[in-house]
Design a protein around this motif. Structure first.
Motif, PDB file in Angstrom:
ATOM      1  N   TYR A   1       0.830  -1.206   0.000  1.00 43.02           N
ATOM      2  CA  TYR A   1       0.000   0.000   0.000  1.00 43.02           C
ATOM      3  C   TYR A   1       0.865   1.258   0.000  1.00 43.02           C
ATOM      4  O   TYR A   1       0.629   2.186  -0.765  1.00 43.02           O
ATOM      5  CB  TYR A   1      -0.933  -0.001   1.210  1.00 43.02           C
ATOM      6  CG  TYR A   1      -1.700   1.272   1.362  1.00 43.02           C
ATOM      7  CD1 TYR A   1      -2.788   1.539   0.549  1.00 43.02           C
ATOM      8  CD2 TYR A   1      -1.342   2.224   2.304  1.00 43.02           C
ATOM      9  CE1 TYR A   1      -3.495   2.716   0.677  1.00 43.02           C
ATOM     10  CE2 TYR A   1      -2.036   3.400   2.438  1.00 43.02           C
ATOM     11  CZ  TYR A   1      -3.118   3.639   1.620  1.00 43.02           C
ATOM     12  OH  TYR A   1      -3.810   4.814   1.741  1.00 43.02           O
ATOM     13  N   LEU A   2       1.877   1.289   0.861  1.00 45.64           N
ATOM     14  CA  LEU A   2       2.761   2.453   0.930  1.00 45.64           C
ATOM     15  C   LEU A   2       3.540   2.629  -0.369  1.00 45.64           C
ATOM     16  O   LEU A   2       3.760   3.750  -0.820  1.00 45.64           O
ATOM     17  CB  LEU A   2       3.708   2.331   2.122  1.00 45.64           C
ATOM     18  CG  LEU A   2       3.038   2.453   3.491  1.00 45.64           C
ATOM     19  CD1 LEU A   2       4.040   2.181   4.592  1.00 45.64           C
ATOM     20  CD2 LEU A   2       2.381   3.806   3.668  1.00 45.64           C
ATOM     21  N   LYS A   3       3.946   1.513  -0.984  1.00 43.16           N
ATOM     22  CA  LYS A   3       4.670   1.593  -2.256  1.00 43.16           C
ATOM     23  C   LYS A   3       3.769   2.147  -3.355  1.00 43.16           C
ATOM     24  O   LYS A   3       4.197   2.956  -4.176  1.00 43.16           O
ATOM     25  CB  LYS A   3       5.181   0.200  -2.641  1.00 43.16           C
ATOM     26  CG  LYS A   3       5.996   0.177  -3.892  1.00 43.16           C
ATOM     27  CD  LYS A   3       6.490  -1.231  -4.182  1.00 43.16           C
ATOM     28  CE  LYS A   3       7.231  -1.291  -5.488  1.00 43.16           C
ATOM     29  NZ  LYS A   3       7.651  -2.649  -5.817  1.00 43.16           N
ATOM     30  N   LYS A   4       2.495   1.738  -3.341  1.00 36.92           N
ATOM     31  CA  LYS A   4       1.543   2.202  -4.341  1.00 36.92           C
ATOM     32  C   LYS A   4       1.322   3.714  -4.221  1.00 36.92           C
ATOM     33  O   LYS A   4       1.134   4.399  -5.216  1.00 36.92           O
ATOM     34  CB  LYS A   4       0.212   1.465  -4.155  1.00 36.92           C
ATOM     35  CG  LYS A   4      -0.884   1.923  -5.072  1.00 36.92           C
ATOM     36  CD  LYS A   4      -2.182   1.213  -4.757  1.00 36.92           C
ATOM     37  CE  LYS A   4      -3.307   1.887  -5.503  1.00 36.92           C
ATOM     38  NZ  LYS A   4      -4.520   1.935  -4.741  1.00 36.92           N
ATOM     39  N   ASN A   5       1.360   4.239  -3.013  1.00 36.22           N
ATOM     40  CA  ASN A   5       1.097   5.656  -2.759  1.00 36.22           C
ATOM     41  C   ASN A   5       2.352   6.389  -2.306  1.00 36.22           C
ATOM     42  O   ASN A   5       2.261   7.356  -1.547  1.00 36.22           O
ATOM     43  CB  ASN A   5       0.005   5.784  -1.697  1.00 36.22           C
ATOM     44  CG  ASN A   5      -1.299   5.197  -2.166  1.00 36.22           C
ATOM     45  OD1 ASN A   5      -1.888   5.672  -3.112  1.00 36.22           O
ATOM     46  ND2 ASN A   5      -1.738   4.138  -1.510  1.00 36.22           N
ATOM     47  N   LEU A   6       3.494   5.966  -2.763  1.00 38.00           N
ATOM     48  CA  LEU A   6       4.770   6.482  -2.284  1.00 38.00           C
ATOM     49  C   LEU A   6       4.921   7.987  -2.487  1.00 38.00           C
ATOM     50  O   LEU A   6       5.323   8.700  -1.574  1.00 38.00           O
ATOM     51  CB  LEU A   6       5.925   5.741  -2.973  1.00 38.00           C
ATOM     52  CG  LEU A   6       7.325   6.132  -2.534  1.00 38.00           C
ATOM     53  CD1 LEU A   6       7.523   5.775  -1.071  1.00 38.00           C
ATOM     54  CD2 LEU A   6       8.361   5.451  -3.396  1.00 38.00           C
ATOM     55  N   VAL A   7       4.585   8.480  -3.634  1.00 43.95           N
ATOM     56  CA  VAL A   7       4.792   9.902  -3.930  1.00 43.95           C
ATOM     57  C   VAL A   7       3.948  10.779  -3.017  1.00 43.95           C
ATOM     58  O   VAL A   7       4.457  11.716  -2.396  1.00 43.95           O
ATOM     59  CB  VAL A   7       4.491  10.200  -5.417  1.00 43.95           C
ATOM     60  CG1 VAL A   7       4.528  11.684  -5.695  1.00 43.95           C
ATOM     61  CG2 VAL A   7       5.467   9.463  -6.311  1.00 43.95           C
ATOM     62  N   ILE A   8       2.661  10.477  -2.913  1.00 44.47           N
ATOM     63  CA  ILE A   8       1.777  11.323  -2.118  1.00 44.47           C
ATOM     64  C   ILE A   8       2.169  11.299  -0.644  1.00 44.47           C
ATOM     65  O   ILE A   8       2.210  12.331   0.021  1.00 44.47           O
ATOM     66  CB  ILE A   8       0.287  10.954  -2.319  1.00 44.47           C
ATOM     67  CG1 ILE A   8      -0.622  11.966  -1.620  1.00 44.47           C
ATOM     68  CG2 ILE A   8      -0.026   9.589  -1.797  1.00 44.47           C
ATOM     69  CD1 ILE A   8      -0.866  13.190  -2.402  1.00 44.47           C
ATOM     70  N   TYR A   9       2.494  10.112  -0.121  1.00 47.54           N
ATOM     71  CA  TYR A   9       2.844  10.041   1.300  1.00 47.54           C
ATOM     72  C   TYR A   9       4.225  10.626   1.573  1.00 47.54           C
ATOM     73  O   TYR A   9       4.464  11.155   2.651  1.00 47.54           O
ATOM     74  CB  TYR A   9       2.714   8.615   1.822  1.00 47.54           C
ATOM     75  CG  TYR A   9       1.267   8.221   1.978  1.00 47.54           C
ATOM     76  CD1 TYR A   9       0.402   8.990   2.741  1.00 47.54           C
ATOM     77  CD2 TYR A   9       0.745   7.111   1.329  1.00 47.54           C
ATOM     78  CE1 TYR A   9      -0.926   8.658   2.870  1.00 47.54           C
ATOM     79  CE2 TYR A   9      -0.586   6.770   1.462  1.00 47.54           C
ATOM     80  CZ  TYR A   9      -1.417   7.551   2.235  1.00 47.54           C
ATOM     81  OH  TYR A   9      -2.737   7.232   2.362  1.00 47.54           O
ATOM     82  N   THR A  10       5.122  10.575   0.615  1.00 47.19           N
ATOM     83  CA  THR A  10       6.422  11.221   0.779  1.00 47.19           C
ATOM     84  C   THR A  10       6.242  12.732   0.862  1.00 47.19           C
ATOM     85  O   THR A  10       6.826  13.384   1.734  1.00 47.19           O
ATOM     86  CB  THR A  10       7.359  10.863  -0.383  1.00 47.19           C
ATOM     87  OG1 THR A  10       7.520   9.445  -0.431  1.00 47.19           O
ATOM     88  CG2 THR A  10       8.712  11.525  -0.224  1.00 47.19           C
ATOM     89  N   LEU A  11       5.416  13.290  -0.014  1.00 51.42           N
ATOM     90  CA  LEU A  11       5.146  14.726   0.022  1.00 51.42           C
ATOM     91  C   LEU A  11       4.455  15.138   1.322  1.00 51.42           C
ATOM     92  O   LEU A  11       4.785  16.171   1.919  1.00 51.42           O
ATOM     93  CB  LEU A  11       4.306  15.143  -1.182  1.00 51.42           C
ATOM     94  CG  LEU A  11       4.997  15.054  -2.538  1.00 51.42           C
ATOM     95  CD1 LEU A  11       4.013  15.361  -3.664  1.00 51.42           C
ATOM     96  CD2 LEU A  11       6.192  15.980  -2.593  1.00 51.42           C
ATOM     97  N   VAL A  12       3.505  14.326   1.770  1.00 50.73           N
ATOM     98  CA  VAL A  12       2.812  14.627   3.028  1.00 50.73           C
ATOM     99  C   VAL A  12       3.789  14.581   4.198  1.00 50.73           C
ATOM    100  O   VAL A  12       3.768  15.462   5.066  1.00 50.73           O
ATOM    101  CB  VAL A  12       1.637  13.641   3.249  1.00 50.73           C
ATOM    102  CG1 VAL A  12       1.099  13.732   4.667  1.00 50.73           C
ATOM    103  CG2 VAL A  12       0.532  13.921   2.244  1.00 50.73           C
TER     104      VAL A  12
END
Length: 108
Positions: free
Chosen positions: A9-20
């Protein structure tokens, strides 16, 4: 839920969660008194008028410091945005968690 599924899940949403996480880190540093620079509002710079999101960084910093009245003074919408963002992340994670398992068509 397995750790592998969480990492997927985190890999799938890596960009958004990195920015957050970067944004939250900057806010925490500002809240602790380090004073990291945050960019000015481009709409205010261009028009001279405050937009609906002006003051959200300041409001978030006040929330981290638990200064609730000052957060409301900076931008009252912070109390609307935070629950919406938390709800969006929760719903997105729940949808990912309950996805049906895919099967390989060649195994049939």
């Amino acid at each position: 839920m397995s750790l592998n599924k969480l990492f997927l899940y985190l890999k799938k949403n890596l960009v958004i969660y990195t920015l957050v996480l970067i944004y939250l880190l900057l806010l925490l540093l500002n809240a602790s008194g380090v004073g990291i620079w945050l960019p000015p509002c481009l709409i205010t710079e261009a028009t001279g008028h405050r937009c609906f999101s002006c003051g959200l960084n300041t409001a978030a910093i006040h929330l981290f410091r638990l200064e609730l009245a000052l957060a409301f003074t900076a931008n009252p919408l912070i109390y609307l945005y935070v629950p919406i963002i938390i709800g969006w992340i929760t719903i997105d994670f729940h949808k990912f968690r309950v996805q049906p398992k895919t099967t390989d068509n060649n195994e049939q």
